[in-house]
Scaffold this motif. Structure first.
Motif, PDB file in Angstrom:
ATOM      1  N   GLU A 245       0.813  -1.214   0.000  1.00 15.65           N
ATOM      2  CA  GLU A 245       0.000   0.000   0.000  1.00 15.65           C
ATOM      3  C   GLU A 245       0.847   1.265   0.000  1.00 15.65           C
ATOM      4  N   VAL A 246       1.895   1.282   0.812  1.00 19.50           N
ATOM      5  CA  VAL A 246       2.722   2.484   0.951  1.00 19.50           C
ATOM      6  C   VAL A 246       4.188   2.082   1.049  1.00 19.50           C
ATOM      7  N   ASP A 247       5.020   2.753   0.276  1.00 21.47           N
ATOM      8  CA  ASP A 247       6.471   2.543   0.362  1.00 21.47           C
ATOM      9  C   ASP A 247       7.009   3.472   1.447  1.00 21.47           C
ATOM     10  N   LEU A 248       7.308   2.918   2.609  1.00 23.34           N
ATOM     11  CA  LEU A 248       7.763   3.753   3.719  1.00 23.34           C
ATOM     12  C   LEU A 248       9.205   4.204   3.553  1.00 23.34           C
ATOM     13  N   ALA A 249       9.873   3.742   2.499  1.00 24.38           N
ATOM     14  CA  ALA A 249      11.180   4.307   2.167  1.00 24.38           C
ATOM     15  C   ALA A 249      11.026   5.667   1.498  1.00 24.38           C
ATOM     16  N   ASP A 250       9.805   5.984   1.076  1.00 23.83           N
ATOM     17  CA  ASP A 250       9.480   7.267   0.439  1.00 23.83           C
ATOM     18  C   ASP A 250       8.901   8.190   1.511  1.00 23.83           C
ATOM     19  N   PRO A 251       9.646   9.198   1.944  1.00 17.70           N
ATOM     20  CA  PRO A 251       9.161  10.045   3.046  1.00 17.70           C
ATOM     21  C   PRO A 251       7.897  10.813   2.709  1.00 17.70           C
ATOM     22  N   VAL A 252       7.706  11.184   1.454  1.00 14.68           N
ATOM     23  CA  VAL A 252       6.499  11.925   1.072  1.00 14.68           C
ATOM     24  C   VAL A 252       5.274  11.023   1.180  1.00 14.68           C
ATOM     25  N   ALA A 253       5.378   9.828   0.614  1.00 15.56           N
ATOM     26  CA  ALA A 253       4.251   8.887   0.675  1.00 15.56           C
ATOM     27  C   ALA A 253       3.991   8.451   2.114  1.00 15.56           C
ATOM     28  N   GLY A 254       5.048   8.197   2.860  1.00 17.67           N
ATOM     29  CA  GLY A 254       4.885   7.771   4.240  1.00 17.67           C
ATOM     30  C   GLY A 254       4.215   8.827   5.090  1.00 17.67           C
ATOM     31  N   ALA A 255       4.678  10.059   4.970  1.00 16.12           N
ATOM     32  CA  ALA A 255       4.093  11.146   5.762  1.00 16.12           C
ATOM     33  C   ALA A 255       2.637  11.373   5.404  1.00 16.12           C
ATOM     34  N   ALA A 256       2.313  11.259   4.123  1.00 15.43           N
ATOM     35  CA  ALA A 256       0.919  11.435   3.697  1.00 15.43           C
ATOM     36  C   ALA A 256       0.027  10.356   4.300  1.00 15.43           C
ATOM     37  N   ALA A 257       0.527   9.129   4.357  1.00 14.98           N
ATOM     38  CA  ALA A 257      -0.249   8.029   4.931  1.00 14.98           C
ATOM     39  C   ALA A 257      -0.484   8.247   6.426  1.00 14.98           C
ATOM     40  N   VAL A 258       0.519   8.759   7.124  1.00 15.98           N
ATOM     41  CA  VAL A 258       0.373   9.027   8.555  1.00 15.98           C
ATOM     42  C   VAL A 258      -0.660  10.125   8.786  1.00 15.98           C
ATOM     43  N   ARG A 259      -0.563  11.183   8.011  1.00 16.00           N
ATOM     44  CA  ARG A 259      -1.519  12.290   8.187  1.00 16.00           C
ATOM     45  C   ARG A 259      -2.940  11.841   7.871  1.00 16.00           C
ATOM     46  N   ALA A 260      -3.104  11.006   6.855  1.00 18.31           N
ATOM     47  CA  ALA A 260      -4.439  10.529   6.490  1.00 18.31           C
ATOM     48  C   ALA A 260      -5.041   9.647   7.574  1.00 18.31           C
ATOM     49  N   ALA A 261      -4.206   8.891   8.250  1.00 18.71           N
ATOM     50  CA  ALA A 261      -4.699   7.998   9.301  1.00 18.71           C
ATOM     51  C   ALA A 261      -5.089   8.753  10.556  1.00 18.71           C
ATOM     52  N   ALA A 262      -4.474   9.906  10.801  1.00 18.86           N
ATOM     53  CA  ALA A 262      -4.751  10.719  11.991  1.00 18.86           C
ATOM     54  C   ALA A 262      -4.769   9.865  13.252  1.00 18.86           C
ATOM     55  N   PRO A 263      -3.691   9.145  13.542  1.00 16.77           N
ATOM     56  CA  PRO A 263      -3.732   8.174  14.636  1.00 16.77           C
ATOM     57  C   PRO A 263      -3.595   8.807  16.015  1.00 16.77           C
ATOM     58  N   ASP A 264      -4.185   8.115  17.004  1.00 16.49           N
ATOM     59  CA  ASP A 264      -3.917   8.443  18.398  1.00 16.49           C
ATOM     60  C   ASP A 264      -2.618   7.778  18.855  1.00 16.49           C
ATOM     61  N   VAL A 265      -2.329   6.618  18.267  1.00 20.15           N
ATOM     62  CA  VAL A 265      -1.113   5.865  18.588  1.00 20.15           C
ATOM     63  C   VAL A 265      -0.562   5.274  17.297  1.00 20.15           C
ATOM     64  N   VAL A 266       0.755   5.322  17.161  1.00 23.46           N
ATOM     65  CA  VAL A 266       1.426   4.666  16.041  1.00 23.46           C
ATOM     66  C   VAL A 266       2.231   3.488  16.585  1.00 23.46           C
ATOM     67  N   PHE A 267       2.060   2.342  15.958  1.00 27.53           N
ATOM     68  CA  PHE A 267       2.878   1.172  16.248  1.00 27.53           C
ATOM     69  C   PHE A 267       3.812   0.969  15.059  1.00 27.53           C
TER      70      PHE A 267
END
Length: 283
Positions: A34-56
């Motif tokens: 779903e997301v290439d976390l080696a790509d900081p732009v794609a990774g950051a966008a995925a984090v912002r979209a999830a709007a998490p209370d906790v990240v694992f």
């Protein structure tokens, strides 16, 4: 509670997602497809979209055969952009580290043991842990690093030792063993998941805390095979010296889990014999 799980398609990640969903969490499960976390732009966008209370943070890369693979593995295992991408509502980041961040030692490893990583993977995991601690401290985000020892259980990769041993019990194929003795601290995947959930919920943990997640008991490969024979009721053939061994293999590899017990109230609940039996039944 909203959780973001990176590495959700991996062995521990799948178990964690199942536990969180059973507990009523709303889970965004990120996999490499779903997301290439080696790509900081794609990774950051995925984090912002999830709007998490906790990240694992469970994602882990291991490829290292080429410069490109090493660069990608470093990016995945460090994710230096992660903390900056977190929403202000995020309460905590729990990172699953690795016991390979430590130097080998002839005694149980406590959290103040020297960071002398075993191999490239251990080096990138150690770097990622340090970067998370520093970035979280600057941002004021609660962070915890759980250094898991040798995790096992149902659904593990087929090429790893426990699946190989249990497959040999079914097929009669010999298990290749390294020429030199290798011991590990085997910890049940459900216990590791429980530690992750506890760390996310415990707001009294010290900032940037590091906790060892293991049993405090080490077992040689030969002893593991013997235990598997007992719980399966089947003979398991071995081929001593047929496995080349790994750079991080050592005669002593065991944790001191005291700090996790004191700070998290966590202790392992499943010993190796019971865990192998459960894994065997799960197929």
């Amino acid at each position: 509670m909203r959780a973001l799980v990176t590495g959700a398609g991996g062995f521990v990640g799948r178990h964690l997602v199942a536990r969180l969903e059973a507990d009523g969490w709303q889970v965004t499960a990120l996999t490499r497809r779903e997301v290439d976390l080696a790509d900081p732009v794609a990774g950051a966008a995925a984090v912002r979209a999830a709007a998490p209370d906790v990240v694992f943070g469970l994602v882990a890369g291991r490829a290292k055969a080429t410069p490109a693979e090493r660069a990608a593995t470093t990016a995945v295992n460090t994710t230096p952009w992660l903390v900056d991408a977190l929403p202000d509502s995020c309460r905590a980041v729990v990172r699953l580290g690795s016991s390979t961040e430590y130097a080998a030692a002839p005694h149980p490893l406590a959290e103040d043991a020297a960071l002398e990583p075993r191999g490239f993977f251990g080096a990138t995991k150690a770097a990622g842990s340090l970067l998370l601690q520093a970035a979280a401290a600057e941002r004021g985000v609660r962070a915890a690093v759980l250094r898991a020892f040798q995790v096992y259980g149902p659904g593990d990769h087929a090429t790893r030792l426990v699946p190989t041993v249990l497959a040999a019990a079914r097929t009669g194929a010999p298990v290749p063993l390294p020429a030199r003795i290798s011991r590990r601290d085997w910890v049940w995947v459900g216990d590791v998941v429980d530690a992750c959930v506890r760390a996310a919920a415990d707001e009294d943990l010290p900032p940037g805390v590091v906790l060892n997640i293991g049993t405090g008991v080490q077992t040689s490969t030969e002893e593991l095979v013997a235990t598997a024979e007992r719980v399966t009721g089947r003979p398991i053939a071995t081929a001593p010296g047929a496995h080349p061994g790994r750079s991080w293999d050592t005669a002593d590899w065991v944790c001191d889990p005291t700090r996790a017990r004191e700070l998290l109230g966590w202790s392992p609940t499943v010993d190796l014999a019971e865990g192998l039996a459960r894994t065997w039944v799960a197929g």
